[in-house]
Enzyme design. Structure first.
Site, PDB file in Angstrom:
ATOM      1  N   TYR A 134       0.858  -1.188   0.000  1.00 37.46           N
ATOM      2  CA  TYR A 134       0.000   0.000   0.000  1.00 37.46           C
ATOM      3  C   TYR A 134       0.890   1.232   0.000  1.00 37.46           C
ATOM      4  CZ  TYR A 134      -3.724   3.191   1.661  1.00 37.46           C
ATOM      5  OH  TYR A 134      -4.625   4.215   1.807  1.00 37.46           O
ATOM      6  N   LYS A 163      -1.305  -1.205  -4.183  1.00 31.05           N
ATOM      7  CA  LYS A 163      -2.385  -0.228  -4.080  1.00 31.05           C
ATOM      8  C   LYS A 163      -1.734   1.141  -4.180  1.00 31.05           C
ATOM      9  CE  LYS A 163      -5.934   1.706  -1.030  1.00 31.05           C
ATOM     10  NZ  LYS A 163      -6.520   1.696   0.336  1.00 31.05           N
ATOM     11  N   ILE A 205      -9.267  -0.487  -4.904  1.00 31.04           N
ATOM     12  CA  ILE A 205      -9.600  -0.550  -3.485  1.00 31.04           C
ATOM     13  C   ILE A 205     -10.435   0.687  -3.215  1.00 31.04           C
ATOM     14  CG2 ILE A 205      -8.763  -0.694  -1.118  1.00 31.04           C
ATOM     15  CD1 ILE A 205      -7.938  -3.089  -2.754  1.00 31.04           C
TER      16      ILE A 205
END
Length: 299
Positions: A134, A163, A205
């Site tokens: 992330y 992400k 996401i």
């Protein structure tokens, strides 16, 4: 683990005593899967992970895994103050039956690349679970550059996805230029999804999906199919809501939208407070405008 499609960053619901409301979370999770979401991401920023105890995090993972019955992959966000705690949470996620991990840099301490690489590597090596990195330099102050991401990919075979929440869609192109299809790239900010897919992202996401899963899935499907006119028509309608995902009070905003659309409540744990005054009025007006126009949207 199939890193593809719309995966909600699930909010964490609290009851009137501010305890985690597991029955509602299970119902919410299954509702979003019914609308076409391809996985569930738990314990992330939108899930107020920093306010949850270790035991609460593990209980959430177990409740959702049991309550959804392996309908779709469950991804545990791994965030902690220490590497030791992050590794322990990764082990707990594997034991709960999660399919993947979403690894965040440690809270508070913003180390250099050597330290951040060691932290991420420790979590990736802790289990054989598929891992997503992330990258959110805006929120966490740590920026995983494309060259550093490539370095991790060369060393960790279970590193499969990123992400990307830098808000710079050029990062999608930069990662793909170095790694081609070695990693699946997810857009992590709601108001960049169409641009991100055009640059090569294959997943999202998402935040507002907690209240609008049908519209979110349709927007993703139109964009991934290259139906640009249809995608932009829906995007134009959705953007005022999607931008709620990109401001400091995104948790309060998204939970308020959930409450107003009948799927959740706006309770948040301190230090967050529910929205009040002009902020609240503006959010409700934005939602009213969108809902009044939704009948004209083919979604």
């Amino acid at each position: 683990m199939n890193w593809y499609g719309v995966m909600p960053a699930m909010t964490t619901s609290f009851d009137e005593q501010m305890r985690v409301d597991h029955p509602f979370m299970v119902r919410h999770a299954n509702w979003m899967l019914d609308q076409g979401c391809t996985g569930l991401v738990l314990l992330g920023s939108l899930g107020e992970a920093s306010t949850l105890t270790f035991e609460e995090k593990v209980a959430i993972l177990n409740a959702i895994a049991e309550g959804t019955g392996n309908r779709a992959p469950i991804v545990a966000a791994i965030s902690a103050l220490s590497t030791q705690e992050a590794v322990s949470l990764a082990h707990a996620a594997a034991a709960a039956g999660c399919s993947g991990l979403m690894i965040l840099p440690p809270y508070v301490y913003k180390g250099d690349w050597l330290e951040m690489k060691a932290h991420v590597a420790a979590v990736m090596q802790a289990t054989p679970l598929s891992c997503m990195l992330y990258n959110n330099p805006v929120a966490y102050g740590v920026d995983f550059l494309p060259e550093q991401i490539a370095e991790l990919a060369a060393e960790h075979p279970n590193f499969h996805s990123v992400k990307e929440s830098s808000t710079d869609v050029r990062r999608v192109s930069a990662i793909r230029a170095l790694l081609e299809d070695r990693l699946q790239i997810f857009v992590g900010v709601d108001d960049a999804i169409v641009e991100g897919i055009a640059a090569g992202a294959t997943g999202w996401i998402a935040g507002l999906v907690n209240a609008f899963p049908r519209e979110s899935v349709e927007l993703f499907n139109l964009a991934i199919a290259g139906k640009n006119a249809e995608a932009f028509a829906l995007y134009r309608w959705f953007l005022p809501l999607l931008r709620m995902d990109t401001v400091p009070k995104f948790v309060q905003l998204i939970k308020l939208v959930q409450q107003e659309t009948g799927m959740g409540n706006e309770r948040v744990r301190a230090p967050r407070l529910i929205l009040a005054g002009e902020e609240r009025s503006h959010a409700l007006a934005t939602l009213r405008t969108a809902r009044a126009a939704s009948a004209s949207i083919s979604a």
